[in-house]
Scaffold this motif. Structure first.
Motif, PDB file in Angstrom:
ATOM      1  N   PHE A  83      69.275  24.012  19.525  1.00  0.00           N
ATOM      2  CA  PHE A  83      68.025  23.643  18.867  1.00  0.00           C
ATOM      3  C   PHE A  83      67.674  22.197  19.201  1.00  0.00           C
ATOM      4  CE2 PHE A  83      69.754  26.979  16.131  1.00  0.00           C
ATOM      5  CZ  PHE A  83      68.650  27.795  15.939  1.00  0.00           C
ATOM      6  N   LEU A  85      65.910  19.003  17.713  1.00  0.00           N
ATOM      7  CA  LEU A  85      65.580  18.481  16.381  1.00  0.00           C
ATOM      8  C   LEU A  85      64.400  17.508  16.474  1.00  0.00           C
ATOM      9  CD1 LEU A  85      68.459  19.664  16.200  1.00  0.00           C
ATOM     10  CD2 LEU A  85      68.981  17.875  14.573  1.00  0.00           C
ATOM     11  N   PRO A  86      63.698  17.295  15.375  1.00  0.00           N
ATOM     12  CA  PRO A  86      62.531  16.403  15.391  1.00  0.00           C
ATOM     13  C   PRO A  86      62.852  14.982  15.875  1.00  0.00           C
ATOM     14  CG  PRO A  86      62.557  17.676  13.359  1.00  0.00           C
ATOM     15  CD  PRO A  86      63.836  17.950  14.073  1.00  0.00           C
ATOM     16  N   ASP A  87      64.101  14.530  15.690  1.00  0.00           N
ATOM     17  CA  ASP A  87      64.445  13.165  16.128  1.00  0.00           C
ATOM     18  C   ASP A  87      64.785  13.085  17.620  1.00  0.00           C
ATOM     19  OD1 ASP A  87      66.985  14.281  16.326  1.00  0.00           O
ATOM     20  OD2 ASP A  87      67.908  12.969  14.820  1.00  0.00           O
ATOM     21  N   SER A  89      67.264  14.722  19.157  1.00  0.00           N
ATOM     22  CA  SER A  89      68.638  15.151  19.432  1.00  0.00           C
ATOM     23  C   SER A  89      68.700  16.680  19.487  1.00  0.00           C
ATOM     24  CB  SER A  89      69.594  14.615  18.355  1.00  0.00           C
ATOM     25  OG  SER A  89      69.268  15.174  17.094  1.00  0.00           O
ATOM     26  N   THR A  90      69.860  17.202  19.841  1.00  0.00           N
ATOM     27  CA  THR A  90      70.050  18.667  19.881  1.00  0.00           C
ATOM     28  C   THR A  90      71.244  19.045  19.013  1.00  0.00           C
ATOM     29  OG1 THR A  90      71.464  18.561  21.839  1.00  0.00           O
ATOM     30  CG2 THR A  90      69.108  18.897  22.224  1.00  0.00           C
ATOM     31  N   LYS A  91      71.240  20.300  18.609  1.00  0.00           N
ATOM     32  CA  LYS A  91      72.358  20.824  17.827  1.00  0.00           C
ATOM     33  C   LYS A  91      72.571  22.280  18.213  1.00  0.00           C
ATOM     34  CE  LYS A  91      74.162  21.427  13.178  1.00  0.00           C
ATOM     35  NZ  LYS A  91      73.905  21.267  11.757  1.00  0.00           N
ATOM     36  N   VAL A 125      70.867  25.264   9.929  1.00  0.00           N
ATOM     37  CA  VAL A 125      69.657  25.256  10.754  1.00  0.00           C
ATOM     38  C   VAL A 125      68.479  24.979   9.822  1.00  0.00           C
ATOM     39  CG1 VAL A 125      68.172  26.620  12.267  1.00  0.00           C
ATOM     40  CG2 VAL A 125      70.660  26.859  12.431  1.00  0.00           C
ATOM     41  N   GLU A 126      67.605  24.081  10.274  1.00  0.00           N
ATOM     42  CA  GLU A 126      66.476  23.644   9.442  1.00  0.00           C
ATOM     43  C   GLU A 126      65.150  24.128  10.008  1.00  0.00           C
ATOM     44  OE1 GLU A 126      67.000  21.878   6.591  1.00  0.00           O
ATOM     45  OE2 GLU A 126      69.166  21.889   6.975  1.00  0.00           O
ATOM     46  N   GLU A 128      61.397  23.899  11.423  1.00  0.00           N
ATOM     47  CA  GLU A 128      60.756  23.075  12.443  1.00  0.00           C
ATOM     48  C   GLU A 128      61.652  22.749  13.643  1.00  0.00           C
ATOM     49  OE1 GLU A 128      57.401  22.485  12.243  1.00  0.00           O
ATOM     50  OE2 GLU A 128      57.525  23.633  10.384  1.00  0.00           O
ATOM     51  N   TRP A 129      62.883  23.283  13.695  1.00  0.00           N
ATOM     52  CA  TRP A 129      63.716  23.075  14.872  1.00  0.00           C
ATOM     53  C   TRP A 129      63.249  24.019  15.966  1.00  0.00           C
ATOM     54  CZ3 TRP A 129      69.589  22.671  13.206  1.00  0.00           C
ATOM     55  CH2 TRP A 129      69.761  21.531  12.411  1.00  0.00           C
TER      56      TRP A 129
END
Length: 161
Positions: A83, A85-87, A89-91, A125-126, A128-129
């Motif tokens: 995923f 992320l909005p910042d 970064s990835t997860k 998991v959030e 908007e990802w």
């Protein structure tokens, strides 16, 4: 039986045969050629064991053609979503069973729209990802191709017990 008798020697010029009394032998002894003396057979050299022919050495066979493996569908141990992320970064998150319990937008890139309460991704998991990759592979362009690929991959996961 001390007397000599001629018997069936086959030729009249052959000397007559003489009968000889055999003496009992004790273990480990054998008669001498004249039948009068005995020897201890333990002192005699043992006959050699017959030698077995050496087995041919097996050479390693390399490059044996193998039958091509048949495509047997196998259930995957898991499916890793990467995923964004909005910042920036990835997860990564590993889904081990289906259903995954996430709804995505019907656009590309796929964006997490909802995470169901029974999803294994709850708390990890959030909303908007964006889904960037699945199992390290970028998703195809276009919503239809992305949706089909994702459904095919998720369908290979085992179902939740």
């Amino acid at each position: 039986m001390g007397a000599s008798q001629t018997c069936c020697s086959g030729n009249a010029s052959d000397p007559p045969l003489e009968a000889v009394r055999a003496e009992p032998q004790t273990a480990g002894q054998s008669p001498s050629p004249d039948g009068t003396e005995t020897k201890d057979t333990q002192d005699m050299p043992k006959p050699e064991e017959p030698k077995m022919p050496e087995e041919p050495k097996i050479k390693e066979i390399q490059n044996i053609p193998q039958e091509p493996k048949k495509d047997v569908p196998k259930q995957k141990e898991g499916l890793t979503f990467t995923f964004g992320l909005p910042d920036g970064s990835t997860k990564d998150f590993l889904f081990k069973t289906r259903p995954i319990g996430i709804q995505f937008t019907k656009t590309t890139p796929l964006v997490v729209k909802t995470v169901r309460p029974d999803s294994p991704a709850v708390g990890s998991v959030e909303l908007e990802w964006e889904v960037l990759q699945v199992d390290g592979v970028d998703l195809p362009a276009g919503y239809e191709a992305t949706s089909k690929q994702l459904k095919d991959q998720v369908s290979q996961l085992p179902t939740k017990d």
